[in-house]
Design a protein around this motif. Sequence first.
Motif, PDB file in Angstrom:
ATOM      1  N   ASN A  39       0.856  -1.158  -0.073  1.00 53.57           N
ATOM      2  CA  ASN A  39      -0.155   0.049   0.090  1.00 53.57           C
ATOM      3  C   ASN A  39       0.869   1.155   0.016  1.00 53.57           C
ATOM      4  OD1 ASN A  39      -1.382   2.090   1.863  1.00 53.57           O
ATOM      5  ND2 ASN A  39      -3.080   1.119   1.018  1.00 53.57           N
ATOM      6  N   ARG A  40       0.598   2.236  -0.959  1.00 57.61           N
ATOM      7  CA  ARG A  40       1.340   3.347  -0.983  1.00 57.61           C
ATOM      8  C   ARG A  40       1.396   4.336   0.092  1.00 57.61           C
ATOM      9  NH1 ARG A  40       5.940   5.710  -3.840  1.00 57.61           N
ATOM     10  NH2 ARG A  40       6.203   7.472  -2.667  1.00 57.61           N
ATOM     11  N   SER A  41       0.167   4.476   0.716  1.00 54.20           N
ATOM     12  CA  SER A  41      -0.031   5.126   1.986  1.00 54.20           C
ATOM     13  C   SER A  41       0.907   4.521   3.110  1.00 54.20           C
ATOM     14  CB  SER A  41      -1.305   5.181   2.198  1.00 54.20           C
ATOM     15  OG  SER A  41      -2.128   5.968   1.431  1.00 54.20           O
ATOM     16  N   PHE A  42       1.007   3.349   3.351  1.00 57.27           N
ATOM     17  CA  PHE A  42       1.824   2.562   4.206  1.00 57.27           C
ATOM     18  C   PHE A  42       3.307   3.046   3.895  1.00 57.27           C
ATOM     19  CE2 PHE A  42       4.479  -1.078   5.347  1.00 57.27           C
ATOM     20  CZ  PHE A  42       4.517  -1.034   6.753  1.00 57.27           C
ATOM     21  N   LEU A  43       3.686   2.852   2.641  1.00 57.87           N
ATOM     22  CA  LEU A  43       4.914   3.144   2.359  1.00 57.87           C
ATOM     23  C   LEU A  43       5.359   4.728   2.705  1.00 57.87           C
ATOM     24  CD1 LEU A  43       7.809   2.036   1.051  1.00 57.87           C
ATOM     25  CD2 LEU A  43       6.904   2.613  -1.199  1.00 57.87           C
ATOM     26  N   ASN A  44       4.550   5.368   2.292  1.00 58.03           N
ATOM     27  CA  ASN A  44       4.690   7.026   2.637  1.00 58.03           C
ATOM     28  C   ASN A  44       4.901   7.147   4.021  1.00 58.03           C
ATOM     29  OD1 ASN A  44       4.443   7.524  -0.081  1.00 58.03           O
ATOM     30  ND2 ASN A  44       2.471   8.238   0.124  1.00 58.03           N
ATOM     31  N   ALA A  45       4.109   6.435   5.003  1.00 52.82           N
ATOM     32  CA  ALA A  45       4.250   6.580   6.300  1.00 52.82           C
ATOM     33  C   ALA A  45       5.690   6.251   6.818  1.00 52.82           C
ATOM     34  CB  ALA A  45       3.151   5.646   7.010  1.00 52.82           C
ATOM     35  N   MET A  46       6.050   4.979   6.257  1.00 52.34           N
ATOM     36  CA  MET A  46       7.299   4.377   6.725  1.00 52.34           C
ATOM     37  C   MET A  46       8.417   5.489   6.419  1.00 52.34           C
ATOM     38  SD  MET A  46       6.948   1.547   8.498  1.00 52.34           S
ATOM     39  CE  MET A  46       5.858   2.587   9.430  1.00 52.34           C
ATOM     40  N   LEU A  47       8.428   6.082   5.045  1.00 49.82           N
ATOM     41  CA  LEU A  47       9.353   6.799   4.771  1.00 49.82           C
ATOM     42  C   LEU A  47       9.688   8.031   5.510  1.00 49.82           C
ATOM     43  CD1 LEU A  47       9.198   6.558   0.914  1.00 49.82           C
ATOM     44  CD2 LEU A  47      11.082   5.728   2.062  1.00 49.82           C
ATOM     45  N   GLY A  48       8.171   8.367   5.828  1.00 50.02           N
ATOM     46  CA  GLY A  48       8.280   9.612   6.829  1.00 50.02           C
ATOM     47  C   GLY A  48       8.886   9.215   8.044  1.00 50.02           C
ATOM     48  N   GLY A 166      18.462   1.210  12.271  1.00 54.91           N
ATOM     49  CA  GLY A 166      17.889  -0.118  11.970  1.00 54.91           C
ATOM     50  C   GLY A 166      16.502  -0.173  11.684  1.00 54.91           C
ATOM     51  N   LEU A 167      15.599   0.618  12.721  1.00 55.41           N
ATOM     52  CA  LEU A 167      14.291   0.531  12.374  1.00 55.41           C
ATOM     53  C   LEU A 167      13.906   1.290  11.233  1.00 55.41           C
ATOM     54  CD1 LEU A 167      12.868   1.370  16.084  1.00 55.41           C
ATOM     55  CD2 LEU A 167      12.809  -0.908  14.766  1.00 55.41           C
ATOM     56  N   GLN A 168      14.525   2.545  10.896  1.00 60.21           N
ATOM     57  CA  GLN A 168      14.278   3.103   9.796  1.00 60.21           C
ATOM     58  C   GLN A 168      14.875   2.436   8.427  1.00 60.21           C
ATOM     59  OE1 GLN A 168      16.252   5.849   7.697  1.00 60.21           O
ATOM     60  NE2 GLN A 168      17.878   4.572   8.478  1.00 60.21           N
ATOM     61  N   ASN A 169      15.547   1.501   8.834  1.00 55.08           N
ATOM     62  CA  ASN A 169      16.138   0.745   7.481  1.00 55.08           C
ATOM     63  C   ASN A 169      15.074  -0.090   6.948  1.00 55.08           C
ATOM     64  OD1 ASN A 169      18.584   1.883   7.215  1.00 55.08           O
ATOM     65  ND2 ASN A 169      19.797   0.218   7.891  1.00 55.08           N
ATOM     66  N   PHE A 170      14.148  -0.616   7.546  1.00 53.64           N
ATOM     67  CA  PHE A 170      13.106  -1.454   7.038  1.00 53.64           C
ATOM     68  C   PHE A 170      12.398  -1.015   5.815  1.00 53.64           C
ATOM     69  CE2 PHE A 170       8.644  -3.054   7.394  1.00 53.64           C
ATOM     70  CZ  PHE A 170       9.002  -4.397   7.278  1.00 53.64           C
ATOM     71  N   PRO A 171      11.846   0.139   6.057  1.00 54.92           N
ATOM     72  CA  PRO A 171      11.009   0.860   4.895  1.00 54.92           C
ATOM     73  C   PRO A 171      12.029   1.046   3.653  1.00 54.92           C
ATOM     74  CG  PRO A 171      11.081   2.447   6.475  1.00 54.92           C
ATOM     75  CD  PRO A 171      11.531   1.209   6.992  1.00 54.92           C
ATOM     76  N   THR A 248       0.338  13.936   2.086  1.00 49.66           N
ATOM     77  CA  THR A 248       1.036  14.694   2.964  1.00 49.66           C
ATOM     78  C   THR A 248       0.777  14.240   4.512  1.00 49.66           C
ATOM     79  OG1 THR A 248       0.021  16.462   3.058  1.00 49.66           O
ATOM     80  CG2 THR A 248       1.657  16.347   1.452  1.00 49.66           C
ATOM     81  N   ASP A 249      -0.307  13.973   4.753  1.00 46.72           N
ATOM     82  CA  ASP A 249      -0.597  14.136   6.094  1.00 46.72           C
ATOM     83  C   ASP A 249      -0.088  12.706   6.685  1.00 46.72           C
ATOM     84  OD1 ASP A 249      -2.029  16.433   6.254  1.00 46.72           O
ATOM     85  OD2 ASP A 249      -4.087  15.260   6.088  1.00 46.72           O
ATOM     86  N   ILE A 250      -0.160  11.697   6.065  1.00 46.64           N
ATOM     87  CA  ILE A 250       0.230  10.193   6.613  1.00 46.64           C
ATOM     88  C   ILE A 250       1.717  10.102   6.787  1.00 46.64           C
ATOM     89  CG2 ILE A 250       0.326   9.139   4.453  1.00 46.64           C
ATOM     90  CD1 ILE A 250      -0.857   7.396   7.610  1.00 46.64           C
ATOM     91  N   SER A 251       2.589  10.850   5.904  1.00 45.99           N
ATOM     92  CA  SER A 251       3.926  10.820   5.933  1.00 45.99           C
ATOM     93  C   SER A 251       4.365  11.817   6.924  1.00 45.99           C
ATOM     94  CB  SER A 251       4.681  11.409   4.461  1.00 45.99           C
ATOM     95  OG  SER A 251       4.256  12.603   4.048  1.00 45.99           O
ATOM     96  N   THR A 252       3.852  12.905   7.304  1.00 50.57           N
ATOM     97  CA  THR A 252       4.001  13.822   8.470  1.00 50.57           C
ATOM     98  C   THR A 252       3.943  13.148   9.896  1.00 50.57           C
ATOM     99  OG1 THR A 252       3.319  15.798   7.017  1.00 50.57           O
ATOM    100  CG2 THR A 252       3.483  15.952   9.422  1.00 50.57           C
ATOM    101  N   ILE A 253       2.571  12.385  10.002  1.00 53.44           N
ATOM    102  CA  ILE A 253       2.558  11.842  11.010  1.00 53.44           C
ATOM    103  C   ILE A 253       3.515  10.740  11.288  1.00 53.44           C
ATOM    104  CG2 ILE A 253       0.909  10.076  12.036  1.00 53.44           C
ATOM    105  CD1 ILE A 253      -1.445  11.492  10.784  1.00 53.44           C
ATOM    106  N   GLY A 254       3.990   9.973  10.058  1.00 53.38           N
ATOM    107  CA  GLY A 254       4.829   9.142  10.244  1.00 53.38           C
ATOM    108  C   GLY A 254       6.334   9.500  10.877  1.00 53.38           C
ATOM    109  N   ALA A 255       6.675  10.704  10.223  1.00 53.76           N
ATOM    110  CA  ALA A 255       7.904  11.713  10.568  1.00 53.76           C
ATOM    111  C   ALA A 255       7.906  12.097  12.010  1.00 53.76           C
ATOM    112  CB  ALA A 255       8.035  12.849   9.858  1.00 53.76           C
TER     113      ALA A 255
END
Length: 270
Positions: A39-48, A166-171, A248-255
């Motif tokens: 899911n692209r929204s999930f990937l955006n959240a992980m990149l954020g 390590g945790l942020q390497n997953f995405p 943008t919201d989902i990636s911002t929340i992820g960040a």
Amino acid sequence: MLETLGSLNPILQALLATLFTWGLTALGAAVVFTTKKVNRSFLNAMLGFAAGVMIAASFWSLLSPAIAMAEDNGQIAWLPAVIGFLLGGGFLYAVDKLLPHLHMDLPRDQAEGLKTTWQRSVLLVLAITLHNIPEGLAVGVAFGAAAAGIPTATLASAVALAIGIGLQNFPEGLAVSMPLRGEGFSRWRSFFYGQLSGVVEPMAGVFGAALVIFIRPLLPYALAFAAGAMIYVVIEELIPESQRTGSTDISTIGAMLGFALMMLLDVALG
């Protein structure tokens, strides 16, 4: 665990820590064995999330200790941090302009760096590899600083940094393997390329640890250099990629969550 780790040579500590971060890159890439599309929204959240971790780590694990060390050494407190930070960003800028690479979701003709006939898959791997150079360097420098006996740089804080990276390497592993799988690559080939992007981290980690151990006066500059390189990656790569589709919201929340988690790890463990 810290006692056992503390008994090891700091270069070996850095190697083990960056093998751990590489392992989580491979774990993210292994998601390709369970699904063909994420899911692209999930990937955006992980990149954020990855961006948030790197921003927090840049200050608490790198810049703040660099300033404190310079002050303890009788130097102008802000000078090594500013010089190292700008050099780190400048180094990544140069690598970004020279190393051929391609960001996900972009056509082959929008590859950055020097012109090349390399395949799209190789260019995608190189884009994530670019992220991993400063991450591995940051972990190595942190372990080298702890071994140097600097009061503001502890083994626990170095471990916290390795966990956060390590945790942020997953995405990041996911961000390579899933697009390749979507383009028709086999699962094993997609996984191979995905984990391959993290291979540079152990090399950068060992180099960073060795550098600060043998050239201790460079330590504040090395910490700030790693921070500058990481912030460059966040602003140039991670945030734009996480918001490329307009969500943008989902990636911002992820960040925000990534920043909070890294802050918690560094303060609680460090």
